[in-house]
Design a protein around this motif. Structure first.
Motif, PDB file in Angstrom:
ATOM      1  N   ILE A 111      22.831  17.869 -17.612  1.00 15.54           N
ATOM      2  CA  ILE A 111      21.822  18.923 -17.708  1.00 15.54           C
ATOM      3  C   ILE A 111      21.939  19.810 -16.475  1.00 15.54           C
ATOM      4  CG2 ILE A 111      19.384  19.425 -18.047  1.00 15.54           C
ATOM      5  CD1 ILE A 111      20.645  17.711 -20.237  1.00 15.54           C
ATOM      6  N   TYR A 112      22.076  21.110 -16.706  1.00 15.62           N
ATOM      7  CA  TYR A 112      22.175  22.087 -15.624  1.00 15.62           C
ATOM      8  C   TYR A 112      20.891  22.908 -15.604  1.00 15.62           C
ATOM      9  CZ  TYR A 112      26.989  20.612 -15.928  1.00 15.62           C
ATOM     10  OH  TYR A 112      28.137  19.845 -15.958  1.00 15.62           O
ATOM     11  N   PHE A 128      12.108  25.846 -17.694  1.00 16.48           N
ATOM     12  CA  PHE A 128      12.623  26.474 -18.915  1.00 16.48           C
ATOM     13  C   PHE A 128      14.021  27.053 -18.776  1.00 16.48           C
ATOM     14  CE2 PHE A 128      11.575  30.435 -16.963  1.00 16.48           C
ATOM     15  CZ  PHE A 128      10.274  30.358 -16.493  1.00 16.48           C
ATOM     16  N   ASP A 129      14.588  27.129 -17.572  1.00 16.31           N
ATOM     17  CA  ASP A 129      15.945  27.651 -17.412  1.00 16.31           C
ATOM     18  C   ASP A 129      16.913  26.484 -17.270  1.00 16.31           C
ATOM     19  OD1 ASP A 129      15.257  30.371 -17.508  1.00 16.31           O
ATOM     20  OD2 ASP A 129      14.650  30.343 -15.409  1.00 16.31           O
ATOM     21  N   PHE A 130      17.434  26.014 -18.388  1.00 14.66           N
ATOM     22  CA  PHE A 130      18.376  24.898 -18.359  1.00 14.66           C
ATOM     23  C   PHE A 130      19.351  25.011 -19.519  1.00 14.66           C
ATOM     24  CE2 PHE A 130      15.060  23.329 -21.184  1.00 14.66           C
ATOM     25  CZ  PHE A 130      15.791  22.722 -22.209  1.00 14.66           C
ATOM     26  N   CYS A 131      20.436  24.279 -19.435  1.00 12.55           N
ATOM     27  CA  CYS A 131      21.382  24.168 -20.550  1.00 12.55           C
ATOM     28  C   CYS A 131      22.010  22.787 -20.499  1.00 12.55           C
ATOM     29  CB  CYS A 131      22.447  25.271 -20.505  1.00 12.55           C
ATOM     30  SG  CYS A 131      23.499  25.246 -19.051  1.00 12.55           S
ATOM     31  N   VAL A 132      22.586  22.386 -21.616  1.00 13.36           N
ATOM     32  CA  VAL A 132      23.179  21.062 -21.761  1.00 13.36           C
ATOM     33  C   VAL A 132      24.689  21.232 -21.885  1.00 13.36           C
ATOM     34  CG1 VAL A 132      23.208  18.930 -23.098  1.00 13.36           C
ATOM     35  CG2 VAL A 132      21.102  20.289 -22.947  1.00 13.36           C
ATOM     36  N   GLY A 133      25.442  20.529 -21.053  1.00 19.01           N
ATOM     37  CA  GLY A 133      26.895  20.603 -21.089  1.00 19.01           C
ATOM     38  C   GLY A 133      27.485  19.713 -22.165  1.00 19.01           C
ATOM     39  N   GLY A 134      28.756  19.939 -22.449  1.00 21.00           N
ATOM     40  CA  GLY A 134      29.430  19.116 -23.452  1.00 21.00           C
ATOM     41  C   GLY A 134      29.543  17.669 -23.050  1.00 21.00           C
ATOM     42  N   ARG A 185      18.070  27.779  -7.008  1.00 21.74           N
ATOM     43  CA  ARG A 185      18.845  26.546  -6.877  1.00 21.74           C
ATOM     44  C   ARG A 185      19.387  26.116  -8.238  1.00 21.74           C
ATOM     45  NH1 ARG A 185      15.173  22.109  -5.313  1.00 21.74           N
ATOM     46  NH2 ARG A 185      13.827  23.199  -6.798  1.00 21.74           N
ATOM     47  N   LEU A 186      20.582  25.588  -8.235  1.00 21.76           N
ATOM     48  CA  LEU A 186      21.144  24.927  -9.405  1.00 21.76           C
ATOM     49  C   LEU A 186      21.018  23.422  -9.204  1.00 21.76           C
ATOM     50  CD1 LEU A 186      22.833  25.026 -12.071  1.00 21.76           C
ATOM     51  CD2 LEU A 186      24.855  24.796 -10.606  1.00 21.76           C
ATOM     52  N   LEU A 187      20.346  22.744 -10.133  1.00 21.74           N
ATOM     53  CA  LEU A 187      20.186  21.297 -10.082  1.00 21.74           C
ATOM     54  C   LEU A 187      20.954  20.683 -11.247  1.00 21.74           C
ATOM     55  CD1 LEU A 187      17.267  22.731  -9.234  1.00 21.74           C
ATOM     56  CD2 LEU A 187      16.616  20.358  -8.860  1.00 21.74           C
ATOM     57  N   VAL A 188      21.591  19.550 -11.010  1.00 19.01           N
ATOM     58  CA  VAL A 188      22.393  18.893 -12.038  1.00 19.01           C
ATOM     59  C   VAL A 188      21.903  17.464 -12.213  1.00 19.01           C
ATOM     60  CG1 VAL A 188      24.717  18.289 -12.811  1.00 19.01           C
ATOM     61  CG2 VAL A 188      24.375  20.324 -11.373  1.00 19.01           C
ATOM     62  N   TYR A 189      21.697  17.077 -13.492  1.00 23.94           N
ATOM     63  CA  TYR A 189      21.266  15.725 -13.837  1.00 23.94           C
ATOM     64  C   TYR A 189      22.270  15.113 -14.812  1.00 23.94           C
ATOM     65  CZ  TYR A 189      16.784  17.536 -12.150  1.00 23.94           C
ATOM     66  OH  TYR A 189      15.800  18.109 -11.402  1.00 23.94           O
ATOM     67  N   SER A 190      22.384  13.809 -14.760  1.00 27.41           N
ATOM     68  CA  SER A 190      23.202  13.119 -15.756  1.00 27.41           C
ATOM     69  C   SER A 190      22.467  13.087 -17.082  1.00 27.41           C
ATOM     70  CB  SER A 190      23.509  11.686 -15.297  1.00 27.41           C
ATOM     71  OG  SER A 190      22.328  10.885 -15.367  1.00 27.41           O
ATOM     72  N   GLY A 191      23.176  12.708 -18.148  1.00 26.46           N
ATOM     73  CA  GLY A 191      22.530  12.612 -19.453  1.00 26.46           C
ATOM     74  C   GLY A 191      21.417  11.591 -19.500  1.00 26.46           C
ATOM     75  N   ARG A 224      12.928  10.366 -22.174  1.00 22.86           N
ATOM     76  CA  ARG A 224      13.024  10.449 -20.721  1.00 22.86           C
ATOM     77  C   ARG A 224      12.579  11.818 -20.223  1.00 22.86           C
ATOM     78  NH1 ARG A 224      18.421  10.915 -22.374  1.00 22.86           N
ATOM     79  NH2 ARG A 224      18.533   8.650 -22.376  1.00 22.86           N
ATOM     80  N   GLN A 225      12.353  11.858 -18.930  1.00 28.23           N
ATOM     81  CA  GLN A 225      12.019  13.093 -18.235  1.00 28.23           C
ATOM     82  C   GLN A 225      13.111  13.361 -17.208  1.00 28.23           C
ATOM     83  OE1 GLN A 225       7.858  13.782 -17.019  1.00 28.23           O
ATOM     84  NE2 GLN A 225       8.628  13.987 -14.933  1.00 28.23           N
ATOM     85  N   TYR A 226      13.433  14.634 -16.990  1.00 33.49           N
ATOM     86  CA  TYR A 226      14.456  14.997 -16.021  1.00 33.49           C
ATOM     87  C   TYR A 226      13.788  15.551 -14.773  1.00 33.49           C
ATOM     88  CZ  TYR A 226      17.843  14.358 -19.714  1.00 33.49           C
ATOM     89  OH  TYR A 226      18.619  13.812 -20.714  1.00 33.49           O
ATOM     90  N   GLY A 227      13.898  14.812 -13.674  1.00 34.00           N
ATOM     91  CA  GLY A 227      13.269  15.247 -12.440  1.00 34.00           C
ATOM     92  C   GLY A 227      11.769  15.292 -12.570  1.00 34.00           C
ATOM     93  N   ASP A 228      11.138  16.060 -11.677  1.00 29.68           N
ATOM     94  CA  ASP A 228       9.685  16.188 -11.701  1.00 29.68           C
ATOM     95  C   ASP A 228       9.303  17.481 -10.995  1.00 29.68           C
ATOM     96  OD1 ASP A 228       7.062  15.646 -12.203  1.00 29.68           O
ATOM     97  OD2 ASP A 228       7.105  13.630 -11.346  1.00 29.68           O
ATOM     98  N   VAL A 229       8.053  17.855 -11.150  1.00 35.40           N
ATOM     99  CA  VAL A 229       7.552  19.073 -10.524  1.00 35.40           C
ATOM    100  C   VAL A 229       7.306  18.809  -9.042  1.00 35.40           C
ATOM    101  CG1 VAL A 229       5.685  20.757 -10.507  1.00 35.40           C
ATOM    102  CG2 VAL A 229       6.531  19.841 -12.676  1.00 35.40           C
TER     103      VAL A 229
END
Length: 389
Positions: A117-118, A107-113, A124-130, A91-96
């Motif tokens: 995806i943050y 390139f600035d992201f991290c994965v929560g427990g 801006r802080l964007l949040v996506y589901s798994g 899958r892809q998260y969001g788009d350009v």
């Protein structure tokens, strides 16, 4: 009298032990130089993920490995993607773009427990589901943060390290996972160098720590936005950069320093804690000198360093300088890198690779078989090393 003296000694012992535990110096003068270091010093296995060619890829700038696959971002004008452990696109998260759930950099992201995806982009802080669904966006512009270096999620908190070139008031700060500001470290406006290039890493005990290339102190960040000292680099006869005020290095126009006020000064290039408590990464002398790999044990107060590191597990040497320890799976901590098929095939076909002795011949054979299957223009191969516990 003797009883009080005994209690005094006991109290002194525990206070000293607590202080030594909180402030374990890293003694640079006790590091011995070696001709080379080995990956087997801190890793015990390796596996390879050749990314399928259904979507062309460029540079894999940020890579994070989880139990089910690998996340990565390619930077400007590229979307963040997720591939499974066999290298198949999932899958892809969001788009350009500039709309809701869209971004410019990936390139600035991290994965929560919890698998969320943050993502940070353009204040801006964007949040996506798994599963890739866009959940929310939070404007962080009031903090004056333009660029960041790292972002780490631990529990319900986000830790964000700010790039030196940003105009914000913080070197690092903490928010909750909805982007609400909690606290952080204010930067000194008159110390351009001492706040430069701060980065985050996950400690051996799952703590979140921050360091700067021009400081001798590593801080452990707390959930309330405060911090405490984690490690102190003790230089001995060596030296760290002093307070240079607003001094800026003169450049020849291509980012190469032409004037070095302290050529023997040491600075971090990277810093990580291994699961067994040892520290590793790179440091260098001066602003533009060669980077040196190091491996240091704070408990033994000893270590060693070298300008060369050898993969004696699989024999892959081409991509090792770009390794970064930023991945955690249910079975331990990992570091990963990537290599292009053309470079990999050239290396495996070389006489040096054929003569290289490794501790685990099966990994070397797997690497050779992989190189034989690849075409030169295929997508990159992600290489993942499991760190020793």
């Amino acid at each position: 009298m003797g009883r009080y003296f005994f209690l005094f000694l006991l109290l002194f012992f525990f206070c000293c032990r607590e202080e030594s535990g909180r402030y374990p110096d890293i003694l640079v003068d006790r590091m011995q130089e070696r001709e080379e270091l080995y990956v087997s010093d801190f890793a015990d296995s390796v596996f390879f993920i050749p990314l399928h060619n259904d979507k062309p890829l460029s540079h894999l700038i940020t890579k994070t490995v989880c139990d089910s696959g690998v996340y990565f971002g390619e930077g400007l004008g590229r979307a963040m993607r997720f591939y499974d452990l066999k290298g198949r696109f999932v899958r892809q998260y969001g788009d350009v773009g500039h709309g809701p759930g869209e971004y410019r950099f990936s390139f600035d992201f991290c994965v929560g427990g919890d698998g969320k995806i943050y993502f940070y982009d353009n204040c801006r802080l964007l949040v996506y589901s798994g599963t890739g669904k866009f959940l929310m966006e939070k404007d962080l512009a009031p903090l004056g943060i333009n660029w960041i270096n790292d972002m780490v999620c631990r529990g319900d908190k986000l830790y964000i390290s700010v790039d030196e070139s940003s105009s914000g008031a913080y070197s690092w700060f903490v928010t909750d996972t909805c982007g609400r500001f909690i606290g952080g470290k204010r930067r000194s406006p008159d110390k351009w160098l001492l706040n430069a290039n701060g980065n985050l890493y996950r400690g051996a005990d799952s703590s979140v720590c921050w360091w700067s290339r021009y400081s001798d102190t590593i801080f452990e960040l707390l959930d309330n936005g405060d911090s405490r000292i984690r490690h102190v680099w003790s230089w001995g006869t060596a030296m760290c950069y002093p307070d240079l005020g607003n001094y800026r290095f003169k450049s020849d126009g291509i980012m190469k320093s032409t004037e070095e006020p302290y050529p023997d000064a040491l600075r971090f290039f990277s810093f990580y804690e291994l699961p067994d408590g040892r520290c590793t990464g790179m440091f260098c002398k001066g602003a533009a000198s060669k980077s040196l790999w190091y491996l240091y044990d704070p408990r033994m107060k000893s270590g060693y360093y070298s300008s060369r590191i050898v993969d004696d597990l699989s024999g892959l040497n081409e991509s090792i300088p770009r390794m970064k320890i930023n991945s955690r799976r249910s079975d331990g901590a990992y570091m990963c890198t990537d290599c292009l098929p053309l470079k990999l095939k050239e290396w495996v076909a070389s006489e040096e690779f054929a003569n290289l002795k490794v501790k685990t011949p099966r990994f070397k054979q797997q690497l050779k078989e992989l190189a034989d299957r690849l075409d030169e223009e295929d997508n990159a191969v992600v290489v993942v090393y499991r760190l020793k516990k």
